[in-house]
Write an enzyme that holds these catalytic residues in place. Sequence first.
Site, mmCIF file in Angstrom:
data_model
loop_
_atom_site.group_PDB
_atom_site.id
_atom_site.type_symbol
_atom_site.label_atom_id
_atom_site.label_comp_id
_atom_site.label_asym_id
_atom_site.label_seq_id
_atom_site.Cartn_x
_atom_site.Cartn_y
_atom_site.Cartn_z
ATOM 1 N N HIS A 21 4.391 4.604 -3.056
ATOM 2 C CA HIS A 21 5.118 6.066 -2.484
ATOM 3 C C HIS A 21 6.444 6.254 -1.794
ATOM 4 C CE1 HIS A 21 0.722 6.834 -2.855
ATOM 5 N NE2 HIS A 21 0.462 5.968 -1.919
ATOM 6 N N ASP A 57 0.544 -1.194 0.270
ATOM 7 C CA ASP A 57 0.172 0.309 -0.151
ATOM 8 C C ASP A 57 1.357 0.932 0.138
ATOM 9 O OD1 ASP A 57 -2.444 1.057 -0.455
ATOM 10 O OD2 ASP A 57 -2.090 1.818 2.220
HETATM 11 C C1 BG6 Z 1 -2.461 5.867 0.000
HETATM 12 C C2 BG6 Z 1 -2.920 4.577 0.690
HETATM 13 O O1 BG6 Z 1 -2.183 5.943 -1.375
HETATM 14 O O2 BG6 Z 1 -1.956 7.189 0.606
HETATM 15 C C3 BG6 Z 1 -3.600 5.551 1.747
HETATM 16 O O3 BG6 Z 1 -3.879 4.057 0.115
HETATM 17 C C4 BG6 Z 1 -2.876 6.321 2.806
HETATM 18 O O4 BG6 Z 1 -3.855 3.790 3.235
HETATM 19 C C5 BG6 Z 1 -2.531 7.532 1.795
HETATM 20 O O5 BG6 Z 1 -3.405 6.832 4.081
HETATM 21 C C6 BG6 Z 1 -1.727 8.411 1.929
HETATM 22 O O6 BG6 Z 1 -1.223 9.552 1.560
HETATM 23 P P1 BG6 Z 1 -1.324 10.835 2.040
HETATM 24 O O7 BG6 Z 1 -1.639 11.837 1.009
HETATM 25 O O8 BG6 Z 1 -2.786 11.339 3.137
HETATM 26 O O9 BG6 Z 1 0.172 11.632 2.914
#
Ligand code: BG6
Length: 481
Positions: free
Chosen positions: A230, A225
Site C-alpha cells: 500500500h 503487510d
Molecule cells: C490490509 C492489511 O491490506 O490493509 C491490514 O493487511 C490493514 O493489516 C488494512 O489493516 C488497512 O486497509 P484500510 O483500507 O482500512 O486502510
Amino acid sequence: MDLLIFGARGDLSGRKLFPALYHLDNCELLPKDLRIFALAREDISLDTFLGDIKERVRRYVDDSRWSEEQWSAYADRFVYHRVDFGDEEQIRTLAEFLSPQRPVLFYLATPPGLFGPICEHLGAAGCLEGDRRLLLEKPIGHDLASCREVNDTVAKFFPEDAIYRVDHYLGKETVQNLLVLRFGNRFINTQWDQSCVDHVQISVAEPIGIEGRWSYYDSVGQLRDMVQNHLMQLLCLVAMEPPNSMTAEGIRDEKVKIVRALRPIDLENVRDHAVRGQYTAGWLRGEPVPGYLQEEDCPKSESNTETFVALKAFIDNWRWAGVPFYLRTGKRMPEKLTEIVITYKALPHNIFAAAGREDVPNRLVIRLQPNEGIEMQMVSKLHSLRNKMGLVTETLNLDFLGSADLDRIPDAYERLFLDAINGDQSLFVGREEIEESWRWCDGLIDAWQESGLPIQGYQAGSWGPTRGELLIEKDGRSWHV
Ligand code: BG6
C-alpha cells in the site's frame, strides 16, 4: 459472466467482497447474467451460506441502500459449492458449471500457498478455456523469491494481461484522485519536483491492533503487510512521471521506474533511515488496550515482529534528487489516518521578515481517509486597519464528499470488481512492480537483521516510538500529525 470466489467464507469475503458486489448490484452495475460461485471447504447448504452472508452484508450497507427485494435479487445470483482447494478431484467438479463461451473471473481470496495448486487443478480440469481472468489477493509471496515463484506458477496458466493483482488502496477513490490532481492541474504539476518540494510525508495510521490475525501477522509484520504494497503504491503515484496515456501499461511502466530508483536502505544507512516498533499496552479513546504480546491469540512471550515502521527514503532520479520521502505506518495509533503531505520549499527571500513574520512554507495535504479531500495551506493578509501587513496562514479546504454528487464514497473493492469485469487493469499491480518492490523490501529486511537494531516499544494509542519522531526531527522537520 461467472465470478468464482475461492475463500468465500473468509473474513475478506464477508467484510469486503460480498458487500461490494451488493452495492454494485444495487447500482445496476453488475452484468445481468453474472453468477457468483461461493467456494469454500465447509459442507453447508446455500441457505446457510446466504444466511451468514446476509447478516454480514447488512452490517456494511446503509439503511437507505438496503431492501429485502434487492437482497433477494442479489442472493439469486449465488451458487454455493463445497471445494477443498488443494484437491484436484474436487476442483474438477467446477468444470460442469463453466462454459468456454462465458467469461470467468477467478478470485483467489486464499493464502498464497494455494494460488499455484488452484491454477494447476483448474488447468487440469479444463476450466481455463475461453476468456479467463485471475484476481489475486495479497500477500503475493513474503519475499522476492516466493513472489516470483507465485508469479511463475500463475503465468503458466494465465497471460499477464489476464492477471489482476489486487492492492485495494488503488481502488480507493481518493488514491485515483491523486493521478487527477497531479496530471489534471497545471499549477500542481508544474510545482512538483525538487526545485519546489522540500519533503513528502506519507502516513497510514490505524487504531486497530491485530484483530484475531496474530499468528499470520507475526510471520509478516508491518513492512510486508503495509509498506511493500500500500505505501509503495502511494509513493509511486506521488512520485511517478506522467504516463503518456491512462492505460494499464502506461501507468505501470512509470510506477516501476520509481521503485527501481528507490535508494536501497542497507547496513550502512539503516540506523538513520528506518525505525521499527512494536506496541505495548496503552490507552485508546479512554479504553485500556493490551500490548502486542498480550493480545488474546498470542501464543508467545516474545516476538521481534514490527507493528510500526518509519522510513526515510530517497528516489534517485532527476525530479526528486535530494527530496526525502518520510513514510510512517503503524497499528494501535491514536486514529485512522491516511494522508500525503507535500511541504514546499521556503521562499527565496522573505520580504515580510521585517514585519516579524517567519516564512511558513506552503503545504498541500491530501487526505485519503477519513474526510477525503485536500487542504492547501497558504499565507494571506490579515484583514485589519491597525495591523497593516499582518499575515495569517489560511487553509483552502476541498472536501470531496461534500462536493460530489454522492452520498458515500464507494468502497475500493467496488471499483476493483467493476474494472476486472470490464477488463481494465490500470488499477491492478503489474508483475514487475511487485517484484521490484519486494527486492527493495528484502534489502531493508536483511539490513535490519544484520544490524541487530532492537525493536522499539511504543505505547498503544501513541504515534509510535520516540525514534520514529527523531527520524524526521533530526532533519529539522516534524510529522504533520
Ligand atoms: C490490509 C492489511 O491490506 O490493509 C491490514 O493487511 C490493514 O493489516 C488494512 O489493516 C488497512 O486497509 P484500510 O483500507 O482500512 O486502510
